[in-house]
Design a protein around this motif. Structure first.
Motif: not given
Length: 92
Positions: A50-76
């Motif tokens: 999931l972290r890798r998916e977030f990193e890939i999505q964060s590195s791609v920009a452009g029309e039709g690409v949903v912007e990743a805002l943050g990775f969250e992890s706490a309390d399991g």
């Protein structure tokens, strides 16, 4: 405190090994989409995927690409937050 608790769930879009849902951020009312691993305290391999998916999505920009805002992890609970462009879910 689990950072994902600072969002109010509005609509479930998908449930499987991950859950995808629309939510509203409490701090400013912004609508977002959250993708989180469905089970609490997931296997490290699932977290890495999931972290890798977030990193890939964060590195791609452009029309039709949903912007990743943050990775969250706490309390399991592990997930990432994306901007909600109010699009339709793609279902096969």
């Amino acid at each position: 405190m689990n950072p994902l608790q600072s969002y109010t769930r509005l609509e479930t879009l998908q449930i499987g090994s991950t859950m995808v849902y629309r939510a509203r951020r409490s701090s400013d009312g912004q609508r977002v989409v959250i993708k989180q691993i469905a089970t609490p305290f997931p296997d490290p391999t699932e977290v890495a995927r999931l972290r890798r998916e977030f990193e890939i999505q964060s590195s791609v920009a452009g029309e039709g690409v949903v912007e990743a805002l943050g990775f969250e992890s706490a309390d399991g609970i592990v997930g990432f937050v994306m901007r909600d462009d109010d699009g339709d879910s793609v279902r096969v």
